[in-house]
Motif scaffolding. Structure first.
Motif, short mmCIF file in Angstrom:
data_model
loop_
_atom_site.label_atom_id
_atom_site.label_comp_id
_atom_site.label_asym_id
_atom_site.label_seq_id
_atom_site.Cartn_x
_atom_site.Cartn_y
_atom_site.Cartn_z
N LEU A 235 5.89 -27.46 18.69
CA LEU A 235 6.42 -26.10 18.62
C LEU A 235 6.51 -25.44 19.99
N SER A 236 6.35 -26.21 21.04
CA SER A 236 6.53 -25.64 22.38
C SER A 236 8.00 -25.26 22.55
N PRO A 237 8.30 -24.29 23.43
CA PRO A 237 9.71 -23.90 23.62
C PRO A 237 10.61 -25.09 23.92
N GLU A 238 10.18 -25.99 24.79
CA GLU A 238 11.01 -27.14 25.13
C GLU A 238 11.17 -28.09 23.94
N GLY A 239 10.09 -28.24 23.16
CA GLY A 239 10.17 -29.09 21.98
C GLY A 239 11.15 -28.55 20.96
N VAL A 240 11.13 -27.23 20.74
CA VAL A 240 12.05 -26.62 19.78
C VAL A 240 13.48 -26.71 20.30
#
Length: 442
Positions: free
Chosen positions: A191-196
Motif C-alpha cells: 500500500l505504499s504510494p509507489e506500490g499503488v
C-alpha cells in the motif's frame, strides 16, 4: 481543516462547551508553537483523554497554561507522535447532510471542475487520458506516458473473463478481470504510494485488454483509448473518433465523492488492497442511477434517431412517469461541462451528425417544459449511438476511466486514520427483551 487551520483556529479546552475558537499560542522565549489538548487530540485522531494517557506514559510533555485552566503541548512533538503512531488529523466531519472529506483531487464549482486546481476540461482537451490520470495521482504531468499491463496479470484476466457466459455484460467482465488480476499479483498488499501507482498503471490496461473485441479490427498498440475502441465498436476508429473517446476517459477520471468513489474510500479505509478498492467501486457503479445511467440515455437516443423526432420519445417517457435520461445534474445549474466538451468534439466526427442532432432535439424538446441541461450521460450516448456501440458502452468507458480516480482516492485514504468511517445505526426494531421466536412448521 488543514494542520495550519487547526493551529490557527483550534478549540481551546476552556471554551469547548461554548464552541469558541482560540488561536494556538507560541512560547516566544522557547520558540515553540503550543497547541491545546483538543488540538492535540485532533492531530492524533484520538479523544482528549487519550492525550493525557500519552503524557502519563511519557510519550508527550504537557505544560499548564497560565492560571491552570488547561494544558498545552509542543505542536512539533505532537506531529512527530502522530507520524510514529500512524495517526492523522481526522479529515471527515459529520454535518447534517452526511460525510465530508478533505481531498486534494477534485474541486467542483458552479459549471466548472478542477483536478488539483487545474481546469479539468482544459486538461482533457490538451492531454491524453494516461497523462491526466498521472496528474491526478502524482501532481506531475508526464507527456507521452503509456500504461502497460503485466503479461501474467493480463492473461489471468482474459482467461477469467472468457469463462463467463456469452450474455455477460462488460461490467461483469471487468469485475471478474479485477479479481483475477488481484489473485495473480503477489504484491497487491503493498500500500505504499509507489506500490499503488504500479498497480494502477498495470490494472487499467489489464481491464481494457480483458474485453473481447466487437469487430474484426486490431487494437491500437498506442494510446489506451485506441486499445479500448475495438472492445466498444465494430467500426474502425478514426482520429476524430479516437479523440472523443480519449477525452471522455480523461473527463470522467474523477468527480469528487460520487457514490462509487465513496465506496472505494470506505474499502481503502480498511486498508484493503487496490484491486479490492476498484471492486468496491465497480459494484456501486453498476447501479442504474450511477454508471449505468448512460445506457438509458443510449436507448432513448437510438429511439429518437429511429423515429426521426424527439417529441414522441420524450412524451412516452413523461407519460410513463419516467425522467428523461441524460438531462440535469445536481452539481451544475447549466450544461455539464463534460458534456459541453464532448459535444464540441463530436461536431468534428461526420458519423456523429445524426446522433448529435437527435441529442439537441431532446434538449430543445424538454426545455419547453423544464429548464434541464445535458449531462455527460447524454454526451456518452451520442458517442455510443454514432459509433454503433452497445448501450452498455458508456458504462464501460465510465468504469475504465473512474478506476484511475478510485486509485487516486485510495492513495489519499491510505494516508488517513484507518477505519475512520464508522457511522452508527439508529435502531428502530422491537425493544428488547423479546421472547425467542416460535419455530414455524416445516
Amino acid at each position: 481543516m488543514t494542520h495550519e487551520a487547526v493551529h490557527a483556529a483550534g478549540t481551546g479546552d476552556e471554551d469547548a462547551a461554548e464552541g469558541r475558537l482560540l488561536p494556538a499560542t507560541r512560547d516566544e522565549a522557547a520558540g515553540e508553537r503550543r497547541i491545546t489538548t483538543r488540538e492535540a487530540a485532533e492531530l492524533l485522531g484520538v479523544k482528549p483523554e487519550t492525550v493525557y494517557a500519552y503524557v502519563s506514559r511519557g510519550q508527550l510533555a504537557s505544560r499548564r497554561t497560565p492560571g491552570g485552566r488547561g494544558s498545552t503541548f509542543d505542536a512539533g512533538e505532537v506531529e512527530a507522535l502522530a507520524r510514529r503512531t500512524g495517526r492523522r488529523e481526522p479529515s471527515s466531519l459529520t454535518p447534517a447532510n452526511g460525510l465530508v472529506f478533505r481531498t486534494g483531487l477534485t474541486l467542483i464549482e458552479p459549471d466548472r471542475y478542477f483536478f488539483r486546481g487545474v481546469d479539468a476540461t482544459e486538461l482533457a482537451r490538451r492531454h491524453s487520458f494516461e497523462e491526466v490520470a498521472e496528474w491526478l495521482w502524482t501532481g506531475r504531468l508526464r507527456p507521452g506516458i503509456r500504461f502497460d499491463a503485466a503479461p501474467e496479470f493480463l492473461n489471468a484476466a482474459r482467461r477469467a473473463a472468457a469463462s463467463l457466459p456469452r450474455h455477460s455484460s462488460s461490467t461483469d467482465r471487468l469485475r471478474v478481470a479485477v479479481a483475477a488480476a488481484a489473485v495473480a499479483d503477489p504484491l497487491r498488499f503493498d500500500l505504499s504510494p509507489e506500490g499503488v501507482l504500479n498497480s494502477a498503471r498495470s490494472l487499467i490496461p489489464t481491464l481494457v485488454g480483458a474485453l473481447p473485441t466487437a469487430g474484426e479490427q486490431e487494437a491500437d498498440a498506442g494510446s489506451l483509448a485506441g486499445r479500448l475502441w475495438p472492445g466498444l465498436s465494430p467500426r474502425p476508429s478514426d482520429a476524430a473518433s479516437s479523440a472523443v473517446l480519449d477525452t471522455a476517459l480523461a473527463l470522467l477520471t474523477d468527480h469528487d465523492l460520487a457514490a462509487s468513489t465513496l465506496a472505494a474510500r470506505v474499502a481503502a479505509s480498511t486498508h484493503a488492497h487496490p484491486y479490492a478498492v476498484v471492486s468496491a467501486g465497480l459494484g456501486v457503479l453498476e447501479g442504474p442511477l450511477h454508471g449505468a445511467a448512460s445506457g438509458l440515455a443510449h436507448r432513448m437516443l437510438a429511439e429518437v434517431v429511429e423515429r426521426g423526432s424527439a417529441a414522441p420519445v420524450v412524451a412516452d417517457h413523461l407519460r410513463a412517469g419516467r425522467r428523461v435520461p441524460g438531462l440535469g445534474h445536481r452539481l451544475y445549474a447549466g450544461e455539464d461541462p463534460r458534456a459541453t466538451v464532448l459535444f464540441g468534439l463530436l461536431e468534428e466526427v461526420p458519423q456523429a451528425a445524426e446522433a448529435l442532432a437527435a441529442a439537441r432535439d431532446v434538449i430543445a424538446t424538454t426545455a419547453r417544459h423544464a429548464p434541464l441541461h445535458a449531462n455527460v450521460d447524454l454526451a456518452l450516448a451520442t458517442l455510443s449511438v454514432s459509433a454503433d456501440m452497445p448501450a452498455e458502452a458508456g458504462e464501460t468507458i465510465f468504469a475504465v476511466s473512474r478506476t484511475a480516480g478510485w486509485m487516486a482516492h485510495a492513495m489519499e485514504e491510505y494516508a488517513e486514520r484507518p477505519l475512520r468511517m464508522r457511522p452508527s445505526g439508529q435502531y428502530e426494531g422491537p425493544r428488547p427483551p423479546q421472547p425467542l421466536p416460535t419455530p414455524e412448521p416445516a
